[in-house]
Design an enzyme around this catalytic site. Sequence first.
Site, PDB file in Angstrom:
ATOM      1  CB  SER A 129      -0.892  -0.005   1.255  1.00 26.67           C
ATOM      2  OG  SER A 129      -1.503   1.250   1.451  1.00 26.67           O
ATOM      3  CE1 TYR A 183      -4.264  -1.810   5.095  1.00 24.01           C
ATOM      4  CE2 TYR A 183      -3.472   0.318   4.325  1.00 24.01           C
ATOM      5  CZ  TYR A 183      -3.900  -0.968   4.059  1.00 24.01           C
ATOM      6  OH  TYR A 183      -3.964  -1.404   2.771  1.00 24.01           O
TER       7      TYR A 183
END
Length: 329
Positions: free
Chosen positions: A130, A155
């Site tokens: 990501s 995250y």
Amino acid sequence: MHILVTGGAGFIGGHLAEAFLEDGYDVTVLDAMDPFYDLRIKEHTRERHREVATREGVDYEFINGDIRDAELVAELVADADYVYHQAGKAGVRSSIEAPREYHTVNADGTLNLLDAARDTDLERFVMASSSSVYGGREEYLPFSETDPTLPVSPYGASKLAAERYACAYHEVYGLPTVALRYFTVYGPRMRPNMAISNFVSRCCNGQPPVVYGDGSQTRDFTYIDDVIAANRALLETDAADGEAVNIGSTDRIAIRTLAEEIRDQLAPELALEFAERYDADADHTHADTAKAQALLAYNPTHSIREGVSKFIAWYRQNREWYEPLVLAS
């Protein structure tokens, strides 16, 4: 050829599994069916997979299971030629409430897959990373793979840990791994709690788009078709083995500008609304895709405006089933 897609009932994984079935490959999908968003979207994805598999005459199997189940993972990886690892806990904001769960799924779950793969003859292990690993500091824009990784959310930290393990397993065990750093992927069947789907659904229902913060934060939004093209390329080349590679679009756009453009297409009479910004949201994302172009011949074909127009057209065609799930999110 047999491909295992973890998280294959989700947004990106679902499109990947569908593309591989269309290409004539046998596909096994492993998905925990986490109710992070309405599972009826995943059911639509699974139905699409069954339709394509029947049409193409290929094998398709769906396994309801968790990547934290090491025994199950080992069994499935042993039967695969390629692993496309898309499973994980998504959502920057949600990770603030449950950082250990995000680590357990995203990092430990990835380790289960890597351990299962290290003694096999796997052709390639491709994992979803990501843009959140960069943290969003403006002085580094556009982000290249040599820039510092400074995640500002649990995250982002969990995805960075997972991709570093994948790259380390290439160095230590010779496992052909690639980590693709996705930059805010969007398109048909996207998660209903994402900005574009929210803006579109609210405008279609006469409600003003809600922008968090002042809207000056920018995002590099990547259309799903471009992401699929990058993943397909990894069936044909080993040039990126052991690497982390950015997969982004052609530009970036301010969130306020994005909301205005969607509003202007659908309901120009509406005014924007503003709400308090979340602390864990990155200020900016923008990918330098030179490495992807060099290694994968990656050439994103959708600008944000083109991609949003395609999503709006899809939304209108699928509004009957998709919209209630967005409004309920």
